[in-house]
Design a protein around this motif. Structure first.
Motif, PDB file in Angstrom:
ATOM      1  N   GLY A 219      39.935  56.009  38.967  1.00  0.00           N
ATOM      2  CA  GLY A 219      39.017  57.141  38.834  1.00  0.00           C
ATOM      3  C   GLY A 219      39.316  58.056  37.668  1.00  0.00           C
ATOM      4  O   GLY A 219      38.851  59.194  37.648  1.00  0.00           O
ATOM      5  N   GLU A 255      45.619  52.532  39.411  1.00  0.00           N
ATOM      6  CA  GLU A 255      44.656  51.429  39.559  1.00  0.00           C
ATOM      7  C   GLU A 255      43.472  51.662  38.624  1.00  0.00           C
ATOM      8  O   GLU A 255      42.356  51.953  39.066  1.00  0.00           O
ATOM      9  CB  GLU A 255      44.180  51.369  41.018  1.00  0.00           C
ATOM     10  CG  GLU A 255      45.312  51.124  41.998  1.00  0.00           C
ATOM     11  CD  GLU A 255      44.892  51.309  43.454  1.00  0.00           C
ATOM     12  OE1 GLU A 255      43.750  51.740  43.720  1.00  0.00           O
ATOM     13  OE2 GLU A 255      45.719  51.019  44.323  1.00  0.00           O
ATOM     14  N   ILE A 258      37.431  51.610  35.155  1.00  0.00           N
ATOM     15  CA  ILE A 258      36.479  52.050  34.145  1.00  0.00           C
ATOM     16  C   ILE A 258      37.165  52.690  32.918  1.00  0.00           C
ATOM     17  O   ILE A 258      36.757  52.467  31.779  1.00  0.00           O
ATOM     18  CB  ILE A 258      35.485  53.014  34.836  1.00  0.00           C
ATOM     19  CG1 ILE A 258      34.091  52.850  34.289  1.00  0.00           C
ATOM     20  CG2 ILE A 258      35.915  54.454  34.814  1.00  0.00           C
ATOM     21  CD1 ILE A 258      33.021  53.460  35.183  1.00  0.00           C
ATOM     22  N   TYR A 357      31.779  48.223  36.234  1.00  0.00           N
ATOM     23  CA  TYR A 357      30.702  48.097  37.229  1.00  0.00           C
ATOM     24  C   TYR A 357      29.404  47.597  36.586  1.00  0.00           C
ATOM     25  O   TYR A 357      28.317  48.045  36.913  1.00  0.00           O
ATOM     26  CB  TYR A 357      30.481  49.434  37.968  1.00  0.00           C
ATOM     27  CG  TYR A 357      31.785  49.947  38.537  1.00  0.00           C
ATOM     28  CD1 TYR A 357      32.301  49.391  39.700  1.00  0.00           C
ATOM     29  CD2 TYR A 357      32.523  50.921  37.875  1.00  0.00           C
ATOM     30  CE1 TYR A 357      33.528  49.806  40.193  1.00  0.00           C
ATOM     31  CE2 TYR A 357      33.743  51.335  38.362  1.00  0.00           C
ATOM     32  CZ  TYR A 357      34.240  50.781  39.524  1.00  0.00           C
ATOM     33  OH  TYR A 357      35.455  51.189  40.001  1.00  0.00           O
TER      34      TYR A 357
HETATM   35  C1  LIG Z   1      40.937  51.931  45.641  1.00  0.00           C
HETATM   36  C2  LIG Z   1      40.358  51.972  44.259  1.00  0.00           C
HETATM   37  N1  LIG Z   1      41.165  51.784  43.198  1.00  0.00           N
HETATM   38  C3  LIG Z   1      40.678  51.800  41.928  1.00  0.00           C
HETATM   39  C4  LIG Z   1      39.347  52.002  41.677  1.00  0.00           C
HETATM   40  C5  LIG Z   1      38.869  51.976  40.253  1.00  0.00           C
HETATM   41  O1  LIG Z   1      38.218  53.128  39.896  1.00  0.00           O
HETATM   42  P1  LIG Z   1      37.635  53.357  38.426  1.00  0.00           P
HETATM   43  O2  LIG Z   1      36.957  52.122  37.995  1.00  0.00           O
HETATM   44  O3  LIG Z   1      36.719  54.497  38.606  1.00  0.00           O
HETATM   45  O4  LIG Z   1      38.828  53.692  37.588  1.00  0.00           O
HETATM   46  C6  LIG Z   1      38.457  52.207  42.756  1.00  0.00           C
HETATM   47  C7  LIG Z   1      37.033  52.437  42.543  1.00  0.00           C
HETATM   48  O5  LIG Z   1      36.313  52.935  43.349  1.00  0.00           O
HETATM   49  C8  LIG Z   1      38.986  52.176  44.085  1.00  0.00           C
HETATM   50  O6  LIG Z   1      38.178  52.337  45.155  1.00  0.00           O
END
Ligand SMILES: Cc1ncc(COP(=O)(O)O)c(C=O)c1O
Length: 400
Positions: A219, A255, A258, A357
């Protein structure tokens, strides 16, 4: 203008590497005990997954299929970070038995673990627990779930988190060694991650936990003008975490999805037709909203144009041109181009920041998956060809 048949995605390897290094450098400088669990759901293109693997990332997966893909692409069970509400029991067991990371999300998983622990009394199982907590209260107006609750993990405020810990503490060969605190936010602000770190401290103190990891989830922002970048987040996270943790004992898991892959990815489309209906100019393109905004949430797109060199006439300025996709859905409209020179067939619209996404959410609707190229040393290398009917019919039976 590149001569390759549109539509196609391009991933710029040098930019991707820059962002990966920015992430790990910033972690190294602020908390030199970390693990990157690359978020498969954000984009599981095999080339991309293999790129992050080569750079040392583990696979962050949230379903049996994503888990199987990670294994197929060469991740060991010990290199999996297993999250989410929809794990498979067999893969849950395999990851735990191999010493991978499993963040428990539900009562059902507590029963799976109880069973596994009783079957292997001589083994110790180390697990993480996903905490569901009121981040909105800490960061008003910033979270995705807002005032209503999120639906993942064990809720701190209702006592379910405490209850899960007490169940786990009663199993002699299970240790809770991790917290998973991912929370989606609209703002992706530094404040969100500072608050997540604060919550990690609060839970550690309140429940007297000995944690070998704090998983901050994903996120983050990346590659957006005027928004935070990796080096903005981790000093704030480290400042909070260091009040009750030390890098010597506790690892940060991140993690990213995006934030890692947006800036390096573009989607190249061409205009194939224009039409005027009741005074409205529709510009028809061979890329669709389903390719880059399958959840239909974007209100604007970053893009640039490459105008056809074959069209040499002067272009009149038009009040409004509605840029549309090729599908037969009326909602397949990408944006309105206002008070700009006329666009004509042969012009290209190149959408920017489209790595997350998009490929993973792209439906097989009307046209099959577009090709993906990687830009490396000034050349484009195809890493996924356009899907054909032969790809589409895989696994189907229709001949007697
Ligand atoms: C548990 C978890 N980790 C990582 C992510 C990756 O998030 P982003 O692509 O927004 O960095 C998400 C996305 O919803 C998630 O639910």
């Amino acid at each position: 203008m590149e001569t390759i048949q549109t539509p196609y995605f391009v991933i710029d390897e040098a930019i991707l590497q820059k962002y990966y290094d920015m992430l790990t450098d910033s972690l190294k400088q602020n908390w030199n005990n970390y693990l990157v669990g690359y978020s498969f759901k954000t984009n599981s293109l095999p080339w991309l997954v293999s790129f992050v693997k080569k750079n040392g990332a583990f696979a962050e997966v949230v379903s049996e299929d994503e888990y199987s893909l990670a294994r197929y692409l060469g991740f060991e069970n010990s290199e999996i970070v297993y999250n989410g509400p929809y794990k498979g029991e067999q893969s849950f067991r395999d990851v735990l038995l191999a010493g991978g990371y499993v963040n428990l999300d539900s009562q059902m998983e507590l029963s799976w673990l109880t069973k596994l622990a009783s079957e292997y009394p001589d083994r110790n199982f180390e697990v993480g627990v996903r905490a569901n907590f009121n981040l909105e209260k800490m960061c008003p107006g910033e979270t995705t779930m807002g005032e209503v609750s999120g639906r993942f993990g064990f809720c701190y405020e209702t006592g379910k988190f405490a209850q899960a810990l007490s169940i786990l503490q009663k199993i002699s060969n299970v240790s809770v060694v991790g917290l998973h605190l991912h929370s989606s936010s609209k703002s992706r602000s530094v404040n969100i991650f500072r608050s997540i770190a604060k919550m990690a401290c609060q839970l550690k103190e309140e429940f007297n936990l000995k944690l070998s990891y704090v998983d901050l989830g994903g996120g983050y922002c990346g590659g957006m003008e005027g928004r935070p970048e990796y080096p903005d987040y981790f000093p704030a996270v480290a400042e909070e975490l260091s009040k009750c943790f030390s890098p010597a004992e506790t690892k940060i898991i991140v993690e990213p999805g995006i934030s890692l892959i947006s800036k390096c990815t573009t989607f190249v489309t061409s205009i194939f037709d224009t039409r005027d209906i009741k005074g409205t100019r529709y510009v028809m393109t061979d890329g669709s909203r389903f390719n880059i905004d399958a959840t239909m949430i974007k209100s604007s797109h970053l893009f640039h144009l490459e105008k056809s060199e074959e069209y040499t006439a002067k272009r009149p300025v038009m009040n409004e041109q509605i840029i549309s996709g090729f599908t037969c859905m009326e909602c397949d409209r990408l944006f309105t181009y206002e008070n700009q020179p006329e666009l004509v067939p042969g012009d290209r619209i190149i959408y920017e920041n489209v790595g997350g996404y998009t490929m993973s959410l792209n439906p097989l609707f009307i046209q099959y998956f577009p090709a993906v190229y990687v830009r490396k040393d000034g050349k484009l290398i195809q890493v996924r060809r356009k899907w054909t009917p032969a790809d589409y019919v895989q696994g189907s039976d229709w001949k007697e």
